[in-house]
Design a protein around this motif. Structure first.
Motif, short mmCIF file in Angstrom:
data_model
loop_
_atom_site.label_atom_id
_atom_site.label_comp_id
_atom_site.label_asym_id
_atom_site.label_seq_id
_atom_site.Cartn_x
_atom_site.Cartn_y
_atom_site.Cartn_z
N THR A 1 0.84 -1.20 0.00
CA THR A 1 0.00 0.00 0.00
C THR A 1 0.87 1.24 0.00
N PRO A 2 0.74 2.10 -1.02
CA PRO A 2 1.56 3.32 -1.05
C PRO A 2 1.37 4.16 0.21
N GLY A 3 2.49 4.66 0.73
CA GLY A 3 2.46 5.49 1.93
C GLY A 3 2.60 4.70 3.21
N LYS B 1 1.23 8.03 -0.31
CA LYS B 1 -0.20 7.93 -0.52
C LYS B 1 -0.63 8.97 -1.55
N CYS B 2 -1.55 8.57 -2.38
CA CYS B 2 -2.13 9.54 -3.31
C CYS B 2 -2.80 10.63 -2.46
N SER B 3 -2.49 11.89 -2.76
CA SER B 3 -2.97 12.98 -1.92
C SER B 3 -4.49 13.10 -1.97
N VAL B 4 -5.03 13.66 -0.91
CA VAL B 4 -6.49 13.84 -0.80
C VAL B 4 -6.89 15.07 -1.62
N PRO B 5 -7.90 14.97 -2.49
CA PRO B 5 -8.35 16.14 -3.27
C PRO B 5 -8.72 17.29 -2.33
N GLN C 1 -6.85 8.84 -7.36
CA GLN C 1 -6.12 7.64 -7.77
C GLN C 1 -4.87 8.06 -8.51
N CYS C 2 -3.71 7.65 -7.99
CA CYS C 2 -2.44 7.89 -8.67
C CYS C 2 -2.01 6.60 -9.36
N TYR D 1 -4.88 4.19 -4.86
CA TYR D 1 -5.80 5.19 -4.32
C TYR D 1 -5.27 5.79 -3.03
N GLY D 2 -5.67 7.03 -2.77
CA GLY D 2 -5.40 7.68 -1.50
C GLY D 2 -6.60 7.59 -0.58
N ASP D 3 -6.61 8.42 0.45
CA ASP D 3 -7.72 8.42 1.40
C ASP D 3 -8.86 9.31 0.89
#
Length: 756
Positions: free
Chosen positions: A253-255, A289-293, A361-362, A366-368
């Motif tokens: 899991t990224p991050g 982690k893919c950053s949160v929008p 989604q990167c 996916y991020g949070d």
């Protein structure tokens, strides 16, 4: 001959041993040879498959035959002595005079049996329980030959020294401790370690490596504690000193933080390493982690629609929006995917409050989700209100209600916190209707079309009553891939219609919402007839579901069960039909791409790179010639008056001159333009015919091709999937011609835009 050789060999031994014989009266000579790798386990020196120890015995008396003898073993180390017990039974060793006898392996096994040894300096029970393993140190092995019957010494002492030390465990090189490992798609992480036992004379042990990977939960957990107590997410044995952790292994899991450890293990399970062969535990972080929008804004976009927009980063390639009706008993979450930083949620109920979240989604995952925000849809009878959702309802009301006299195009008004540019407006004295564009500074765009009817605007140019609605987006603005959209929806249906769906489960499905999604999917131009039929079938079954939900309170338990099972069965059947149709779309497109690549190859054969290089050379020559003419004419015209027989000419933006027509300058200009056109036209064509175009690029080009004899891509896919090779060859010819035509049109469009 054999007798002669034996005599010479015996004579040689006698001659070489004369000095020793002169110094001792022992009738037997013994010599001990120890071969690396040296082991601390006694059993290894008597192993049948290797010869770690060899004992050479020579009986000097040439007349003696079948002389019976036995050995006495003594091992001396740091405060430790092991010596053969007196009188234990062992089979006699038979030797003949003048012959060298070599003993190893099973011949020596009785002498290394702990039961036959007198042990000093060690706990006998612990020594035996530990597999007869000696502590680390330097040891002296001594062998003597005894007369079997009299038990007297008849030989010299044969000795050999052994340095017995444990090897050090490996060191992990990749990843380095407390570093970040790039997250890739597909997953590809390289783990590498350096063995430290190979430099030792004991390096020939049969060593394998045990690889263990754990996830740190929580992320700040001590990695050594996690490695001892957590179940590894991946564990494997390997003979290599590296491991490629690819897409076939459990996904990281990224991050998140992870820890890795490698253990060097002797293949037979013997303890040959310090710390049992365990390396240090190495902690690392897998990607980010893919950053949160951020800056999520919700706006009323119609009677049942809500538009969400947000800030996106360059690494975010897609987004998932989830929403639900809120309240004391909120409904289940509904999800929708998009590749743009905006989404329209349809099928919402007037006057209801909804919660929504967005996650990015990167390429690595996916991020949070963002924090939960909410929006209350306006009532159907609502005539007053602000433009924007998300604005604090407790803000003070606008007190200025004096109406603006006129509103015209390019005027700017404010609705809530948003700036609206008026495109057209009708009305007067504060009441206006028309169209405009909303400006959202945080999102850095101004292309959201809005409509308004009977809004009230005061003299401060602020709307204090009415509703400004977002115009519906054009479908062309949505770049979502059809096959992916179908796949996502099939996966959603799998979640809604899991095995063992009960009547209560069916009541949680929002049938109207699902029918709305089906309408969106049916809007694709690329949709083939079979897929459209499957979507229609699902929509029909959803209508049956809606009727079932409406009648549910009035049904008996038996009716609910029977009807529910049938509806679930029908929906699953329709879903499977859609899955088959969607799969066929992807396969047909792949076949078409194969023909497209054949067409590209055909184009490359006609428009070669070598020809392109020649055209470039010609272009360079003509440009140099034109530059010389310009330079020469500039100096001439600087000192010559302009006559009546002249004309102003612009030479491709290089310089504006006045030149008599015709002359060398015009000819050079024409030659340069012709050379440029030939070169760039072929360059565009070859660019379209590149071998390494992605499927996305291929699809874009295919959708823009005007192929003779084919109106739609679906027609070409039909030819690509049949078995008619002649039709396929014909399609390849048509595609190659269409590619050339598209290249020519793109070049002409570029020239046209340049003139403008």
């Amino acid at each position: 001959m054999n007798v002669c050789k034996r005599f010479i060999y015996t004579l040689f031994l006698l001659l070489t041993g004369m000095q020793v014989m002169a110094q001792t009266n022992h009738p037997v000579m013994v010599n001990v040879q120890l071969n690396p790798p040296y082991s601390l386990y006694l059993s290894d020196y008597a192993a049948p498959d290797v010869q770690r120890m060899q004992v050479h015995i020579l009986l000097k008396d040439l007349t003696e035959t079948n002389y019976k003898c036995r050995l006495r073993l003594k091992i001396e180390g740091p405060g430790i002595t092991l010596q053969s017990r007196t009188g234990f039974y062992v089979s006699p060793i038979l030797i003949n005079g003048g012959e060298m006898l070599t003993l190893s392996g099973p011949d020596l096994a009785p002498y290394f049996n702990p039961q036959n040894l007198f042990i000093q300096g060690l706990d006998n029970n612990a020594f035996t329980k530990n597999g007869a393993k000696l502590p680390e140190g330097i040891y002296k092995f001594t062998i003597e030959v005894l007369d079997y019957l009299r038990n007297t010494t008849v030989s010299n002492q044969g000795t050999a020294m052994v340095a017995g030390f444990l090897s050090y465990p490996p060191i992990i090189n990749l990843p380095m401790a407390n570093t970040k490992v790039d997250a890739m798609d597909p997953q590809n992480v390289v783990f590498q370690w350096m063995p430290r036992h190979t430099a030792s004379i004991n390096a020939a042990f049969n060593v394998v490596y045990k690889f263990r990977l754990v996830e740190l939960i929580p992320e700040n957990r001590d990695p050594n504690d996690a490695m001892r107590s957590l179940r590894p997410i991946y564990e494997n044995m390997t003979e290599q000193t590296m491991m490629v952790y690819g897409p076939g292994e459990p996904a990281l899991t990224p991050g998140n933080n992870y820890a890795v450890q490698v253990q060097a293990v002797e293949a037979d399970g013997k303890d040959m390493f310090v710390n049992d062969g365990f390396s240090e535990v190495v902690k690392f972080t897998y990607g980010e982690k893919c950053s949160v929008p951020q800056q999520i804004v919700a706006a009323f976009a119609g009677k049942n629609d809500l538009k969400l927009t947000w800030n996106a980063t360059t690494s975010q390639q897609g987004f998932t929006v989830r929403y639900r009706e809120s309240g004391d008993t909120p409904s289940q979450w509904y999800e929708d995917n998009t590749y743009l930083p905006q989404a329209v949620i349809s099928g919402l109920k007037p006057g209801k409050k909804y919660e929504y979240q967005v996650k990015g989604q990167c390429i690595w995952g996916y991020g949070d989700y963002s924090a939960v925000q909410d929006f209350t849809m306006p009532n159907e009878t609502m005539t007053k209100g602000d433009f924007v959702c998300g604005r604090d309802p407790n803000l003070s009301r606008i007190e200025n209600t004096k109406g603006l006299e006129k509103l015209k195009a390019q005027d700017t008004i404010y609705a809530g916190d948003f700036k609206v540019i008026i495109l057209q407006a009708t009305g007067s004295n504060g009441n206006f209707s028309g169209e405009g564009q909303v400006m959202v500074p945080l999102l850095n765009f101004a292309d959201l079309g809005v409509t308004f009817n009977n809004i009230s605007v005061n003299t401060d140019k602020r709307m204090y009553a009415g509703v400004i609605e977002l115009a519906q987006d054009n479908r062309e603005q949505v770049s979502k891939d059809l096959s992916q959209a179908l796949k996502d929806y099939i996966n959603k249906l799998d979640g809604l219609l899991s095995e063992g769906t009960t009547p209560k489960d069916l009541m949680t499905i929002d049938a109207l919402q699902e029918m709305s999604i089906i309408d969106k999917l049916k809007g694709w131009d690329e949709l083939d007839a079979k897929t459209k039929e499957a979507l229609d079938e699902i929509q029909d079954k959803l209508k049956d579901l809606k009727a079932y939900q409406d009648q549910y309170p009035d049904m008996t338990p038996e009716q609910r069960e029977t009807s529910g099972q049938q509806i679930a069965k029908d929906l699953n059947k329709a879903k499977n039909a859609l899955a088959d149709a969607a799969k066929a779309i992807g396969e047909a497109l792949k076949e078409l791409f194969n023909l497209f690549r054949r067409a590209q190859k055909k184009v490359r054969e006609s428009y070669t790179e070598s020809e392109l290089a020649k055209l470039k050379s010609t272009l360079d020559i003509n440009e140099a010639s034109l530059d010389r003419v310009i330079s020469r004419q500039r100096s001439n015209y600087a000192s010559t008056a302009t006559t009546d027989n002249t004309q102003e000419v612009i030479l491709l933006g290089k310089v504006t001159i006045t030149e008599t027509i015709p002359d060398a300058g015009m000819q050079a200009n024409i030659a340069y333009v012709d050379a440029m056109a030939s070169y760039y036209k072929q360059l565009v064509i070859l660019t379209l015919a590149k071998e390494n175009l992605s499927e996305t690029q291929l699809k874009t080009i295919t959708n823009n091709l005007k192929v003779e004899g084919y109106k739609t891509v679906s027609e070409m896919e039909t030819v690509a999937t049949n078995k008619d090779d002649a039709a396929k060859d014909k399609l390849v010819d048509s595609l190659s011609k269409a590619l050339v035509e598209l290249g020519n049109k793109l070049f002409e469009l570029k020239i046209s835009n340049g003139k403008q």
